[in-house]
Motif scaffolding. Structure first.
Motif, PDB file in Angstrom:
ATOM      1  N   ARG A   7       0.192  -6.586  -0.554  1.00 47.21           N
ATOM      2  CA  ARG A   7      -0.232  -7.532   0.474  1.00 47.21           C
ATOM      3  C   ARG A   7       0.923  -8.471   0.781  1.00 47.21           C
ATOM      4  N   TYR A   8       0.790  -9.179   1.897  1.00 46.99           N
ATOM      5  CA  TYR A   8       1.810 -10.142   2.271  1.00 46.99           C
ATOM      6  C   TYR A   8       1.626 -11.428   1.466  1.00 46.99           C
ATOM      7  N   GLU A  12       4.242 -15.571   4.081  1.00 46.58           N
ATOM      8  CA  GLU A  12       4.248 -14.618   5.192  1.00 46.58           C
ATOM      9  C   GLU A  12       2.946 -14.725   5.989  1.00 46.58           C
ATOM     10  N   PHE A  16       2.279 -15.602  10.051  1.00 42.43           N
ATOM     11  CA  PHE A  16       1.424 -14.845  10.960  1.00 42.43           C
ATOM     12  C   PHE A  16       0.314 -15.729  11.529  1.00 42.43           C
ATOM     13  N   TYR A  94      -4.987  -9.439   5.479  1.00 39.86           N
ATOM     14  CA  TYR A  94      -4.263  -9.286   6.743  1.00 39.86           C
ATOM     15  C   TYR A  94      -3.042  -8.393   6.547  1.00 39.86           C
ATOM     16  N   GLY A  95      -2.831  -7.511   7.512  1.00 43.01           N
ATOM     17  CA  GLY A  95      -1.642  -6.667   7.491  1.00 43.01           C
ATOM     18  C   GLY A  95      -1.802  -5.391   6.697  1.00 43.01           C
ATOM     19  N   CYS A  97      -3.349  -1.758   6.529  1.00 44.11           N
ATOM     20  CA  CYS A  97      -3.901  -0.726   7.413  1.00 44.11           C
ATOM     21  C   CYS A  97      -5.273  -0.294   6.905  1.00 44.11           C
ATOM     22  N   LEU A 103       0.769  -1.488   3.887  1.00 41.04           N
ATOM     23  CA  LEU A 103       1.078  -2.643   4.723  1.00 41.04           C
ATOM     24  C   LEU A 103       1.557  -2.203   6.103  1.00 41.04           C
ATOM     25  N   LYS A 106       5.996  -5.748   9.525  1.00 40.29           N
ATOM     26  CA  LYS A 106       6.044  -7.107  10.074  1.00 40.29           C
ATOM     27  C   LYS A 106       6.353  -7.090  11.563  1.00 40.29           C
ATOM     28  N   LEU A 109       3.236  -6.402  13.458  1.00 41.13           N
ATOM     29  CA  LEU A 109       2.309  -7.527  13.418  1.00 41.13           C
ATOM     30  C   LEU A 109       2.804  -8.702  14.257  1.00 41.13           C
ATOM     31  N   PRO A 113      -0.394  -9.038  16.704  1.00 43.18           N
ATOM     32  CA  PRO A 113      -0.859  -9.706  15.483  1.00 43.18           C
ATOM     33  C   PRO A 113      -2.292  -9.386  15.077  1.00 43.18           C
ATOM     34  N   SER A 118      -1.612   0.874  11.024  1.00 44.21           N
ATOM     35  CA  SER A 118      -0.166   1.050  11.006  1.00 44.21           C
ATOM     36  C   SER A 118       0.197   2.062  12.089  1.00 44.21           C
TER      37      SER A 118
END
Length: 125
Positions: A7-8, A12, A16, A94-95, A97, A103, A106, A109, A113, A118
């Motif tokens: 995960r982010y 990060e 976003f 978030y981010g 798939c 993920l 970036k 996204l 956003p 993906s």
């Protein structure tokens, strides 16, 4: 061995969140303009009651209102998708798939956003 990121990071995600908040503000302003044009709140004239023959203009006005209505509906969906992205940030999902579980890049996204797929998953569709 490098472990693949799941995960982010919070930093990060905050980046976003700022991108999404800015897009929400702009989208809501655009929606207000569309709704204002659709409602014709500013026009208190007698254009619609004057006995002139202007069939083409009337058809054009109707098409314009219909187009604005469709744009407004699309804008409302975009705003809803952005709010859902904010919810995913809060849930720290978030981010990721929804098909591959990997993920989303970036770069993707930053451009889209509210993306939940993906490029890899999108190409499979």
């Amino acid at each position: 061995m490098s472990e693949e990121k799941m995960r982010y990071s919070d930093e990060e995600l905050d980046e976003f969140r700022q991108i999404i908040q800015a897009k929400i503000e702009k989208a809501e302003a655009d929606l207000a303009v569309l709704k204002e044009n659709f409602a014709n709140d500013r026009n208190n004239g007698t254009d619609d009651t004057s006995p002139t023959f202007k069939a083409f203009e009337e058809g054009s006005d109707t098409m314009s209102k219909e187009a604005n209505s469709q744009l407004a509906a699309r804008q409302e969906k975009f705003i809803r998708d952005l709010h859902n992205a904010i919810n995913r940030i809060e849930n720290k999902t978030y981010g990721i798939c929804r098909v591959t579980g990997k993920l989303i890049s970036k770069d993707r996204l930053r451009l889209v956003p509210h993306a939940t797929l993906s490029i890899e998953a999108k190409n499979r569709q």
